[in-house]
Design an enzyme around this catalytic site. Sequence first.
Site, PDB file in Angstrom:
ATOM      1  N   CYS A  34       0.820  -1.215   0.000  1.00 57.91           N
ATOM      2  CA  CYS A  34       0.000   0.000   0.000  1.00 57.91           C
ATOM      3  C   CYS A  34       0.851   1.262   0.000  1.00 57.91           C
ATOM      4  CB  CYS A  34      -0.940   0.005   1.201  1.00 57.91           C
ATOM      5  SG  CYS A  34      -0.067   0.001   2.772  1.00 57.91           S
ATOM      6  N   CYS A 103      -2.374  -3.122   8.648  1.00 62.70           N
ATOM      7  CA  CYS A 103      -2.015  -1.799   9.176  1.00 62.70           C
ATOM      8  C   CYS A 103      -1.517  -1.938  10.617  1.00 62.70           C
ATOM      9  CB  CYS A 103      -3.205  -0.860   9.126  1.00 62.70           C
ATOM     10  SG  CYS A 103      -4.099  -0.885   7.567  1.00 62.70           S
TER      11      CYS A 103
HETATM   12 FE1  FES Z   1      -1.536   0.007   4.326  1.00 64.24          FE
HETATM   13 FE2  FES Z   1      -3.204   0.798   6.108  1.00 64.24          FE
HETATM   14  S1  FES Z   1      -3.632   0.513   3.982  1.00 64.24           S
HETATM   15  S2  FES Z   1      -1.126   0.455   6.383  1.00 64.24           S
END
Ligand code: FES
Length: 122
Positions: A34, A103
């Site tokens: 991400c 996360c």
């Molecule tokens: Fe990657 Fe939250 S979407 S840390």
Amino acid sequence: MSYTKEVMDHFSNPRNMGEIENADGIGEVGNPTCGDMMKITIKVKDDCIEDIKFKTLGCGAAIATSSILTELAIGKNLDDAYAISRNDVAEALGGLPPEKMHCSNLAADGLQEAIKNYRSNN
Ligand code: FES
């Protein structure tokens, strides 16, 4: 599943945000998928986390997990702080949606990196 009120609280009012100057340990981690990044800085006294701050460039869950992580870690001895898992972080927030569990990984990993960094310097 949507976010709990604890997540929204820590996202809206993050605790211990920032960076400690002359930190005793620094942990920097990122999630290549991400692109989110987190920096954890700690002050250590008598083998305990005396102070901890975070800087997170990432999603709301990453900010909330960083914030709660600092509350879980402060005052703990280094072994107990190192043992904080992503499940501990998620549980303290009343749960996270499954797709947001990574996360909480970032937060737990960041603290472990900071403790490793402190230990390698001392
Ligand atoms: Fe990657 Fe939250 S979407 S840390």
